[in-house]
Design an enzyme around this catalytic site. Structure first.
Site, PDB file in Angstrom:
ATOM      1  N   CYS A 107      39.599  44.563  51.228  1.00  0.00           N
ATOM      2  CA  CYS A 107      39.631  43.116  51.486  1.00  0.00           C
ATOM      3  C   CYS A 107      40.820  42.455  50.812  1.00  0.00           C
ATOM      4  O   CYS A 107      41.730  41.960  51.472  1.00  0.00           O
ATOM      5  CB  CYS A 107      38.352  42.481  50.970  1.00  0.00           C
ATOM      6  SG  CYS A 107      36.882  43.339  51.511  1.00  0.00           S
ATOM      7  N   LYS A 129      38.534  31.943  54.533  1.00  0.00           N
ATOM      8  CA  LYS A 129      38.245  33.298  54.081  1.00  0.00           C
ATOM      9  C   LYS A 129      39.511  33.985  53.544  1.00  0.00           C
ATOM     10  O   LYS A 129      39.507  34.617  52.489  1.00  0.00           O
ATOM     11  CB  LYS A 129      37.643  34.097  55.243  1.00  0.00           C
ATOM     12  CG  LYS A 129      37.545  35.572  54.995  1.00  0.00           C
ATOM     13  CD  LYS A 129      36.632  35.889  53.820  1.00  0.00           C
ATOM     14  CE  LYS A 129      36.895  37.258  53.277  1.00  0.00           C
ATOM     15  NZ  LYS A 129      35.732  38.087  53.198  1.00  0.00           N
TER      16      LYS A 129
HETATM   17  N1  SAJ Z   1      40.337  43.253  40.122  1.00  0.00           N
HETATM   18  C1  SAJ Z   1      41.247  43.173  39.094  1.00  0.00           C
HETATM   19  N2  SAJ Z   1      41.086  42.211  38.143  1.00  0.00           N
HETATM   20  C2  SAJ Z   1      40.051  41.330  38.189  1.00  0.00           C
HETATM   21  C3  SAJ Z   1      39.131  41.398  39.261  1.00  0.00           C
HETATM   22  C4  SAJ Z   1      39.303  42.380  40.227  1.00  0.00           C
HETATM   23  O1  SAJ Z   1      42.186  43.946  39.028  1.00  0.00           O
HETATM   24  O2  SAJ Z   1      39.970  40.493  37.278  1.00  0.00           O
HETATM   25  C5  SAJ Z   1      40.510  44.310  41.156  1.00  0.00           C
HETATM   26  C6  SAJ Z   1      39.324  45.273  41.238  1.00  0.00           C
HETATM   27  O3  SAJ Z   1      39.418  46.283  40.276  1.00  0.00           O
HETATM   28  C7  SAJ Z   1      39.458  45.765  42.659  1.00  0.00           C
HETATM   29  C8  SAJ Z   1      40.034  44.573  43.409  1.00  0.00           C
HETATM   30  O4  SAJ Z   1      40.547  43.691  42.426  1.00  0.00           O
HETATM   31  O5  SAJ Z   1      40.378  46.839  42.730  1.00  0.00           O
HETATM   32  C9  SAJ Z   1      39.048  43.808  44.261  1.00  0.00           C
HETATM   33  O6  SAJ Z   1      37.800  43.692  43.616  1.00  0.00           O
HETATM   34  P1  SAJ Z   1      36.879  42.387  43.637  1.00  0.00           P
HETATM   35  O7  SAJ Z   1      35.647  42.724  42.914  1.00  0.00           O
HETATM   36  O8  SAJ Z   1      37.631  41.223  43.122  1.00  0.00           O
HETATM   37  O9  SAJ Z   1      36.635  42.076  45.184  1.00  0.00           O
HETATM   38  P2  SAJ Z   1      36.134  42.954  46.450  1.00  0.00           P
HETATM   39  O10 SAJ Z   1      37.338  43.457  47.172  1.00  0.00           O
HETATM   40  O11 SAJ Z   1      35.101  43.938  46.085  1.00  0.00           O
HETATM   41  O12 SAJ Z   1      35.426  41.793  47.326  1.00  0.00           O
HETATM   42  C10 SAJ Z   1      36.173  40.656  47.693  1.00  0.00           C
HETATM   43  C11 SAJ Z   1      35.376  39.392  47.312  1.00  0.00           C
HETATM   44  N3  SAJ Z   1      36.244  38.231  47.403  1.00  0.00           N
HETATM   45  C12 SAJ Z   1      36.390  37.329  46.383  1.00  0.00           C
HETATM   46  O13 SAJ Z   1      35.840  37.477  45.309  1.00  0.00           O
HETATM   47  C13 SAJ Z   1      37.240  36.140  46.638  1.00  0.00           C
HETATM   48  C14 SAJ Z   1      34.153  39.245  48.218  1.00  0.00           C
HETATM   49  O14 SAJ Z   1      33.480  38.017  47.968  1.00  0.00           O
HETATM   50  C15 SAJ Z   1      34.573  39.304  49.693  1.00  0.00           C
HETATM   51  O15 SAJ Z   1      33.464  39.187  50.570  1.00  0.00           O
HETATM   52  C16 SAJ Z   1      35.232  40.650  49.917  1.00  0.00           C
HETATM   53  O16 SAJ Z   1      36.415  40.700  49.101  1.00  0.00           O
HETATM   54  C17 SAJ Z   1      35.582  40.771  51.393  1.00  0.00           C
HETATM   55  O17 SAJ Z   1      34.833  41.481  52.100  1.00  0.00           O
HETATM   56  O18 SAJ Z   1      36.523  40.124  51.858  1.00  0.00           O
END
Ligand code: SAJ
Length: 399
Positions: free
Chosen positions: A256, A202
């Site tokens: 996360c 994870k």
């Molecule tokens: N982000 C970027 N660039 C990208 C993708 C995301 O800057 O290309 C930023 C987003 O704007 C945001 C942050 O990253 O600020 C996180 O967003 P996210 O959509 O990537 O993820 P979370 O935090 O909403 O959810 C993540 C997920 N993990 C993965 O994709 C590996 C989710 O599956 C997990 O269950 C969750 O964390 C968790 O609860 O741990």
């Protein structure tokens, strides 16, 4: 099937999980330490925003398959889904897991399954066994496992069912029992391993994402220096069959990805080099963005002779949600307000906010001298902006 399940922690993971299981015929005893949360849920309402969750909770409560309480009770299965934040200095804080474990100890009986779903530092599942033993439980007669939650906020109800799951028990028997349980409601594959590997898996998933976002954010800073459009650059490089650069942003938010890598860094020390630096790069990107906006505003003031009106487009931590937790966009907006800039804060997913006024986005665009895109909300795509306005786009929504 008439199994009773006690879900400890009715937040972003516990409540969706509890309500899903209730709708699948399990009898759910939900537990939360916050009385107002318990009351809201027992009315069939929700205290968090997540698509479709309201429908699941309403039907779980109306059918009598779910009731929320402040104390656990005897059950067949216990699921722990409480927060795992960090203390100052990025030291993991598993106090909520320990407290939840102590709270269930008096209710545990032979043959029960205890599952930790909270994202946790390596070794936390062993800690659960230790705490249960210290509190009088014969742990040789129960099954303890880790099954990390993996759902994406905004798609939780779908991903709870569709995602593959990783199950790591403290013993092979615990793994087998827990796999059997998840298979009753998960359409994805349920993959068996041991507890430590499940914990690390994870943390690895979220660190992988953080490292890759850091790469994109570093590129965006370099491209700004070199006078190259980073969005065009990424779309071109991603046409290579083995390249897939993620999207730059105003920084990484949420509870996360901006948190979990520190669990590895804390345990790994100097050996966790890339993971630590990725965190630093993503944090730096937010500071860099603030400096960029302030400089642009200062130049405007010098040229025009008055303080610039700056529209901050988006406050949430990622597109198309209202979640403000650890949001870089909100942090940037707050810093600019502190700096006495005239800020028009826009967040189409939020009606009102107690700290400052939320301005409707068309109005903000009309009023502002500088328009800063912080979050790529769908409303901001194809927006029309007059040529005389200055635009800074940190999230590639305007391009
Ligand atoms: N982000 C970027 N660039 C990208 C993708 C995301 O800057 O290309 C930023 C987003 O704007 C945001 C942050 O990253 O600020 C996180 O967003 P996210 O959509 O990537 O993820 P979370 O935090 O909403 O959810 C993540 C997920 N993990 C993965 O994709 C590996 C989710 O599956 C997990 O269950 C969750 O964390 C968790 O609860 O741990």
């Amino acid at each position: 099937m008439n199994k009773k399940i006690c879900v400890i922690g009715l937040g972003y993971i516990g409540l969706p999980t509890a309500s899903l299981l209730a709708n699948r015929g399990y009898q759910i005893h939900g537990v939360d330490v916050v009385q107002s949360t318990v009351d809201i849920i027992n009315r069939g309402e929700i205290h968090i925003v997540e698509p479709d969750l309201d429908t699941f909770v309403r039907s779980a409560i109306n059918s009598g398959h779910m009731v929320a309480h402040t104390q656990p009770s005897q059950s067949d299965i216990f699921i722990i889904a409480v927060p795992t934040p960090f203390h100052d200095g990025y030291v993991p804080n598993i106090d909520f897991v320990v407290e939840a474990t102590k709270s269930i100890a008096p209710y545990i009986q032979e043959g029960n399954i205890v599952i930790l779903e909270s994202t946790s530092p390596v070794g936390t599942t062993d800690k659960i066994e230790e705490v249960l033993r210290d509190n009088g439980v014969d742990t040789s007669k129960i099954y303890i496992s880790h099954c990390p939650e993996r759902v994406l906020p905004g798609k939780i109800m779908r991903e709870l069912v569709e995602n593959d799951r990783i199950v790591g028990g403290l013993t092979p028997q615990a793994t087998a029992k827990t796999v059997e349980f998840y298979k009753t409601f998960v359409k994805g594959e349920v993959l068996p391993t041991d507890a430590k590997t499940a914990e690390m898996a994870k943390l690895t998933e979220n660190s992988f994402r953080d490292v890759n976002i850091a790469f994109a954010n570093e590129l965006s800073i370099l491209c700004d220096k070199f006078g190259i459009d980073v969005w065009e650059l990424i779309s071109l490089t991603n046409r290579h069959p083995r390249v897939n650069v993620l999207q730059p942003s105003a920084g990484v938010g949420g509870h996360c990805i901006a948190v979990d890598p520190w669990f590895i860094v804390h345990a790994g020390g100097d050996d966790a080099k890339i993971i630590r630096i990725a965190r630093e790069v993503n944090t730096y990107k937010t500071q860099w963005a603030i400096e960029k906006i302030k400089n642009r505003a200062l130049n405007f003031e010098k040229e025009v002779g008055r303080v610039a009106k700056v529209a901050c487009m988006g406050l949430a931590f990622k597109p198309n949600i209202d979640d403000l937790r650890e949001s870089p966009a909100l942090y940037i907006t707050r810093e600019l307000i502190k700096d006495d800039l005239e800020i028009l804060a826009v967040e189409p997913n939020i009606k009102s906010f107690d700290e400052f006024n939320i301005v409707e986005y068309h109005e903000a665009i009309k009023e502002a001298d500088i328009i800063v895109f912080l979050v790529a909300h769908k409303e901001f795509k194809d927006i029309q902006i007059d040529d005389n306005k200055k635009i800074i786009d940190f999230c590639g929504v305007y391009k």
